[in-house]
Design a protein around this motif. Sequence first.
Motif, PDB file in Angstrom:
ATOM      1  N   UNK A  76       0.214  -1.233  -0.081  1.00 28.72           N
ATOM      2  CA  UNK A  76      -0.125   0.239  -0.070  1.00 28.72           C
ATOM      3  C   UNK A  76       0.823   1.357  -0.054  1.00 28.72           C
ATOM      4  N   UNK A  77       0.311   1.966   1.191  1.00 26.24           N
ATOM      5  CA  UNK A  77       1.220   3.334   0.238  1.00 26.24           C
ATOM      6  C   UNK A  77       2.195   3.792   2.276  1.00 26.24           C
ATOM      7  N   UNK A  78       2.996   4.228   2.191  1.00 29.07           N
ATOM      8  CA  UNK A  78       3.691   4.313   3.435  1.00 29.07           C
ATOM      9  C   UNK A  78       4.514   5.783   3.013  1.00 29.07           C
ATOM     10  N   UNK A  79       3.893   6.890   3.751  1.00 20.02           N
ATOM     11  CA  UNK A  79       4.493   8.050   4.019  1.00 20.02           C
ATOM     12  C   UNK A  79       5.241   8.570   5.067  1.00 20.02           C
ATOM     13  N   UNK A  80       6.655   7.986   5.772  1.00 17.77           N
ATOM     14  CA  UNK A  80       7.751   7.570   6.411  1.00 17.77           C
ATOM     15  C   UNK A  80       8.936   7.248   5.823  1.00 17.77           C
ATOM     16  N   UNK A  81       9.748   6.631   6.869  1.00 15.21           N
ATOM     17  CA  UNK A  81      10.860   6.014   6.907  1.00 15.21           C
ATOM     18  C   UNK A  81      11.331   4.306   6.976  1.00 15.21           C
ATOM     19  N   UNK A  82      11.495   3.550   6.451  1.00 16.63           N
ATOM     20  CA  UNK A  82      10.974   2.412   6.096  1.00 16.63           C
ATOM     21  C   UNK A  82      12.437   1.930   6.818  1.00 16.63           C
ATOM     22  N   UNK A  83      12.915   1.527   7.942  1.00 15.64           N
ATOM     23  CA  UNK A  83      14.240   1.051   8.314  1.00 15.64           C
ATOM     24  C   UNK A  83      13.625  -0.221   9.142  1.00 15.64           C
TER      25      UNK A  83
ATOM     26  N   UNK B 173      16.424  -6.460   8.149  1.00 19.61           N
ATOM     27  CA  UNK B 173      16.725  -7.757   7.125  1.00 19.61           C
ATOM     28  C   UNK B 173      16.074  -7.657   5.513  1.00 19.61           C
ATOM     29  N   UNK B 174      15.092  -7.631   5.238  1.00 14.34           N
ATOM     30  CA  UNK B 174      14.881  -7.175   4.033  1.00 14.34           C
ATOM     31  C   UNK B 174      13.611  -6.201   3.912  1.00 14.34           C
ATOM     32  N   UNK B 175      13.432  -5.313   2.407  1.00 12.03           N
ATOM     33  CA  UNK B 175      12.312  -4.659   2.450  1.00 12.03           C
ATOM     34  C   UNK B 175      11.649  -5.288   0.861  1.00 12.03           C
ATOM     35  N   UNK B 176      10.562  -5.251   0.738  1.00  4.43           N
ATOM     36  CA  UNK B 176       9.719  -6.112  -0.552  1.00  4.43           C
ATOM     37  C   UNK B 176       8.885  -4.650  -1.310  1.00  4.43           C
TER      38      UNK B 176
ATOM     39  N   UNK C 285       2.630  -0.417  -4.644  1.00  4.29           N
ATOM     40  CA  UNK C 285       2.949   0.591  -3.601  1.00  4.29           C
ATOM     41  C   UNK C 285       3.788   2.059  -3.537  1.00  4.29           C
ATOM     42  N   UNK C 286       3.238   2.385  -2.821  1.00  2.00           N
ATOM     43  CA  UNK C 286       3.559   3.835  -2.917  1.00  2.00           C
ATOM     44  C   UNK C 286       4.961   4.168  -1.533  1.00  2.00           C
ATOM     45  N   UNK C 287       5.905   4.904  -1.946  1.00  2.00           N
ATOM     46  CA  UNK C 287       6.816   4.891  -0.429  1.00  2.00           C
ATOM     47  C   UNK C 287       6.857   5.979  -0.714  1.00  2.00           C
ATOM     48  N   UNK C 288       6.842   7.200  -0.156  1.00  2.00           N
ATOM     49  CA  UNK C 288       6.794   8.334  -0.002  1.00  2.00           C
ATOM     50  C   UNK C 288       8.250   8.722   1.115  1.00  2.00           C
TER      51      UNK C 288
ATOM     52  N   UNK D 297       5.954  -1.053  -8.719  1.00  2.00           N
ATOM     53  CA  UNK D 297       6.046  -0.348  -7.109  1.00  2.00           C
ATOM     54  C   UNK D 297       7.063   0.933  -7.069  1.00  2.00           C
ATOM     55  N   UNK D 298       6.656   2.343  -6.209  1.00  2.00           N
ATOM     56  CA  UNK D 298       6.816   3.400  -6.712  1.00  2.00           C
ATOM     57  C   UNK D 298       7.987   4.051  -5.320  1.00  2.00           C
ATOM     58  N   UNK D 299       9.122   4.737  -5.378  1.00  2.00           N
ATOM     59  CA  UNK D 299       9.849   5.047  -4.273  1.00  2.00           C
ATOM     60  C   UNK D 299      10.184   6.308  -4.401  1.00  2.00           C
TER      61      UNK D 299
END
Length: 134
Positions: free
Chosen positions: A70-77, A80-83, A88-91, A105-107
């Motif tokens: 889905x959509x995330x607005x923030x830092x992803x820490x 191990x792993x990110x898929x 998805x939309x990551x801002x 997928x958009x980053x």
Amino acid sequence: MDDNKHLPANSNALSIIAAGTKIVGDIDTDGVVKIEGRVEGGIRAARQVLVGRQGEVLGDINTREAVIGGRVQGTVNASDRVEVQGTSVIIGDINTRALAVIEGGRINGSVRIADAKEPGSDEQIHPSPVAVLR
């Protein structure tokens, strides 16, 4: 007599934020969090964070493994792993050891791939464990 007293209480816990549900505040668990609704706050899950296609997170995610659909607005820490799935939309920034991005997928942010086995290795150049799937 309690054989389970040495296990973390929530290590196998699965928390689901259902579609149509809005959480305002931080989530902290030793297990897995699946977001199908909206979370306005940070998420810390010791095992895994799953953001479904309709899920939305406005805040930072800290976990071992993150699967974003889905959509995330923030830092992803993720230690191990990110898929990053095709829906998805990551801002925000991504910090992890391994990254898989499925076509679509958009980053919008920076991606830092670091080998957790070598502390302070930010200055060294390593082959990036990144997969782009079609």
